[in-house]
Design an enzyme around this catalytic site. Structure first.
Site, mmCIF file in Angstrom:
data_model
loop_
_atom_site.group_PDB
_atom_site.id
_atom_site.type_symbol
_atom_site.label_atom_id
_atom_site.label_comp_id
_atom_site.label_asym_id
_atom_site.label_seq_id
_atom_site.Cartn_x
_atom_site.Cartn_y
_atom_site.Cartn_z
ATOM 1 N N CYS A 42 41.753 41.102 37.609
ATOM 2 C CA CYS A 42 42.398 42.376 37.916
ATOM 3 C C CYS A 42 43.617 42.702 37.059
ATOM 4 C CB CYS A 42 42.709 42.496 39.394
ATOM 5 S SG CYS A 42 42.822 40.965 40.282
ATOM 6 N N ARG A 55 39.601 28.415 38.047
ATOM 7 C CA ARG A 55 40.439 28.151 39.210
ATOM 8 C C ARG A 55 40.452 26.661 39.472
ATOM 9 N NH1 ARG A 55 38.342 33.002 43.280
ATOM 10 N NH2 ARG A 55 38.856 34.687 41.838
ATOM 11 N N GLN A 64 32.543 36.259 37.082
ATOM 12 C CA GLN A 64 32.439 37.274 38.117
ATOM 13 C C GLN A 64 31.807 38.531 37.532
ATOM 14 O OE1 GLN A 64 36.673 37.423 39.171
ATOM 15 N NE2 GLN A 64 36.063 36.834 41.238
ATOM 16 N N ASP A 87 32.515 41.535 37.848
ATOM 17 C CA ASP A 87 33.676 42.203 38.412
ATOM 18 C C ASP A 87 33.760 43.650 37.947
ATOM 19 O OD1 ASP A 87 35.957 42.231 39.898
ATOM 20 O OD2 ASP A 87 37.043 40.776 38.686
ATOM 21 N N HIS A 125 36.739 47.127 38.342
ATOM 22 C CA HIS A 125 37.910 47.738 38.955
ATOM 23 C C HIS A 125 37.800 49.233 38.774
ATOM 24 C CE1 HIS A 125 39.017 43.565 38.247
ATOM 25 N NE2 HIS A 125 39.624 43.686 39.411
ATOM 26 N N LYS A 172 38.793 45.711 53.221
ATOM 27 C CA LYS A 172 37.665 45.378 52.344
ATOM 28 C C LYS A 172 36.351 45.375 53.103
ATOM 29 C CE LYS A 172 38.029 40.434 53.119
ATOM 30 N NZ LYS A 172 37.913 39.097 52.556
ATOM 31 N N HIS A 228 38.623 46.857 43.878
ATOM 32 C CA HIS A 228 38.013 45.676 43.247
ATOM 33 C C HIS A 228 36.623 45.572 43.843
ATOM 34 C CE1 HIS A 228 42.093 43.723 42.529
ATOM 35 N NE2 HIS A 228 42.378 44.622 43.441
#
Length: 640
Positions: free
Chosen positions: A336, A365, A383, A385, A387, A465, A511
């Site tokens: 992000c 991570r 991911q 991902d 945004h 979420k 997200h």
RNA sequence: GCCGAAGUAGCUCAGUUGGCCAGAGCAGCCGCCUUGUAAGCGGCAGGUCAGGGGUUCGAAUCCCCUCUUCGGCUCCA
């Protein structure tokens, strides 16, 4: 006299102090024997409890669904505890609840247990079960219960009694079988003899109350069923799951590799990479359709950035750091902040919103060494991902678009049942009340016409979420996608766009991820399919097997033609028997084996065999690609 | 990270209470066989017994440390 109503509507008259067992006996002696519990006004209770007047009563037996398993396993847990006490008189008892597939009990013991201790414990349990010992319920006040367990030196039970007292309970119930007494809410079977079959499964450590600052207890996992056949079926299911373990299949099918040089960091082998690329290609197709633009942000960014994003304060434990030219950098654990910097890379206009930036972001991570587990829990993953930067009033449409994405995409893998969960404002939350209200309303509105569960207070501190779960072929559910609103990061990064009236406005950030982690999704897919990937994902879609040397040239012709038609095809021309090469092809789960010998050369065809031995017959070479793709479509999987 | 278990060839596993050059099957490589719908035959090669330190005349085997893997550490009597 009291009256209770049975499930078929008949009314049954009973004495004032009649119990569930009395009712069962009144209905019939067979039922009394088969009875496991009583369901009184929908609540499962002991058979020995006195029935209230005008109750709706159902006698629970093995045949009345899975309700009884909870009671049965709960009782089995007490039997386990008594057995352990008989072998370890100074044992201290923690919790012993039923769980999804069985039950466990936590103990503090004078020495560690291992599986070698199981036979002795199981044998003691069998003795208790055979004796058909009654489960006697009694009720004590908090003070009495505390004194009772303190006298027996059961500190964890005292702790729990006090916990319950603090929670406002005035009395607690105890259950006793033989000399063993346990604090327990119940309900329980009428006697231990009604536990049909059980098995100790494993031993593990677990903290008291799950807090890693508390004492580590010894946890025994076990399961129990009403009869041996059910237990055997369960054990067979566990075996099946073990055979489908993605770690084993990943190695056997040469999809990925783990090396001591990088614990928790997967290596993707060529065949695994084919699947990953197929998934990403499919995702990109949807991204394009739905108006996303793809970006890629740096793997390593300055420490200062992570300080302003809040990760330094909240996520540092899980991050990797490095030093370059005496300046601190961190490896990204999330995408992000990078996306926010892309947004901020120039002045933005309201005309650009919603701005949908997608990224196949490879994040790292630092997970604790003990939690690593194949592809399910790794230290680096990709991911899918994105945004989305938009105005508050655009949230609704954007979320609808994500829902559409989710449903279409999951269906491609045969996951057509999606469970949806909406998580709302937690206690500690950033942003104004008005923002939260509008955001939650926008999400709820977008979810209209769709079944979903509300998880009160489970949202992130920066916004509410929606989470998405699917159920696999073995009945296990997995959380994949997520769609989160974020008011905090636009603030932290001072994101702005110029509005229609030439004012600076703050965008909302959404997200969202569809599969979450592509690595983990591959693991799920492997276990769901047992390695029998749908045609469009198979690393090798077909394999040509020439019967003998003289058919090689023709085999190459077939292979090259299919490759030209876009299929992934190889040729196994080893000097092994045809039987052997068929076996190898099946073990590698190649969807189609194309056998070519004299007959096929003659007829310009190939004899097609499915990966489970299906005889599909001779198909002219010119029609093979079309036929295989057609069969794939019939099976419901879409290709790109 | 913590508790428990484990680590012998690429994989699956043997290796009796410490004692001859550490074994097998599969996979691999080399031959022979020229093959018709789930394993053709023979040979060869392959291991610092996870790594390090110790005990011992002698260690895969016993002890200590480290690493890795596996089962758990949420399901609230």
């Amino acid at each position: 006299m009291i009256t209770v109503t049975l499930p078929d509507g008949t009314a049954l008259q009973l004495a004032d102090d009649a119990t569930g067992l009395d009712a069962a006996t009144a209905i019939g002696p067979g039922l009394a024997k088969a009875a496991l519990a009583a369901k009184v006004n929908g609540e499962i209770r002991d058979l020995a409890r006195v029935l209230p007047d005008k109750a709706a009563l159902e006698i629970v037996t093995q045949k009345s669904g899975d309700d009884y398993l909870y009671v049965l396993r709960h009782t089995a847990a007490h039997v386990l505890a008594e057995a352990v006490e008989s072998l370890f008189p100074d044992a201290k008892f923690g919790f012993g609840p039923p769980i999804d597939d069985g039950f466990y009990y936590d103990f503090e013991l004078s020495r560690p247990l291992s599986e070698e201790d199981f036979p002795a414990i199981e044998s003691a349990m069998r003795t208790i079960i055979k004796a058909r010992v009654g489960m006697d319920r009694s009720v004590l006040s908090i003070d009495e219960a505390r004194a009772f367990f303190a006298a027996r030196d059961q500190g964890y039970k005292v702790d729990q009694v006090e916990f319950l007292g603090d929670r406002g309970e005035t009395h607690v119930s105890l259950y006793q079988q033989n000399d063993f007494v346990d604090l327990c809410q119940g309900p329980h079977l009428h006697d231990t003899g009604r536990i049909g079959a059980f098995k100790l499964l494993s031993v593990a450590g677990a903290y008291w109350r799950g807090e890693n600052t508390n004492t580590m207890l010894t946890r025994l996992y076990a399961t129990a069923f009403a009869n041996q056949a059910d237990l055997d079926a369960y054990l067979a299911r566990v075996e099946l799951a073990k055979a489908r373990d993605h770690r084993r299949l990943g190695r056997d099918l040469e999809l990925f590799h783990f090396d001591d040089a990088g614990p928790g960091f997967p290596f993707f082998l060529p065949k695994g990479m084919v699947i990953v690329n197929q998934i990403q290609t499919a995702l990109r197709g949807e991204l394009e359709r739905l108006g996303y633009q793809e970006i890629r942000t740096p793997m390593i960014l300055s420490e200062d950035l992570w300080k302003s994003s809040g990760h330094w304060d909240h996520y540092r434990e899980n991050m990797y750091f490095t030093q370059v030219d005496e300046q601190g950098f961190a490896v990204k654990p999330m995408n992000c902040p990078g996306a926010a910097l892309v947004f901020r890379s120039r002045r933005r206009s309201y005309r650009e919103l919603p701005l949908r930036l997608a990224e196949f972001g490879h994040v790292h991570r630092h997970e604790l060494s003990g939690v690593l587990h194949g592809l399910f829990r790794v230290r680096s993953f990709t991911q899918d991902d994105a945004h989305i930067f938009c105005r508050l009033d655009q949230i609704h449409d954007e979320v609808r678009s994500v829902l559409d994405f989710i449903d279409r995409f999951y269906a491609r893998f045969g996951f057509d049942q999606v469970q949806t969960k909406l998580s709302t404002r937690p206690e500690k939350a950033a942003g104004t009340d008005e923002m939260w209200e509008r955001a939650e309303a926008a999400l709820a509105q977008a979810l209209e016409g769709r079944e979903y569960e509300i998880k009160e207070g489970d949202g992130a501190f920066y916004g509410p979420k929606i989470d998405f779960q699917v159920t696999d072929s073995m009945g296990r559910s997995w959380q994949l996608g997520t769609c989160q609103l974020d008011f905090s990061m636009p603030e932290a990064f001072d994101l702005r766009y110029v509005s229609e009236s030439d004012a600076d406005e703050r965008p909302v950030m959404i997200h969202r991820a569809i599969l979450g982690s592509i690595e983990r999704f591959l693991g799920i897919l492997i276990e769901d399919t047992g390695g029998d990937f749908p045609f469009w994902l198979s690393p090798e879609q077909a394999r040509v097997l020439p019967v003998s040397d003289r058919h090689r040239d023709y085999a190459h012709t077939v292979r090259d033609r299919l490759r030209a038609e876009g299929l992934r095809v190889d040729c196994d021309e080893r000097t092994e028997s045809i039987g052997r090469r068929i076996r190898d092809g099946e073990l590698h789960k190649v969807p189609y084996l194309l056998i070519v010998g004299d007959r096929e050369v003659e007829g310009q065809a190939a004899s097609v065999r499915g990966r489970h031995g299906e005889e599909i017959g001779a198909i002219p070479t010119a029609e093979i690609a079309e036929t295989l793709l057609g069969r794939d479509a019939q099976h419901g999987a879409s290709t790109n």
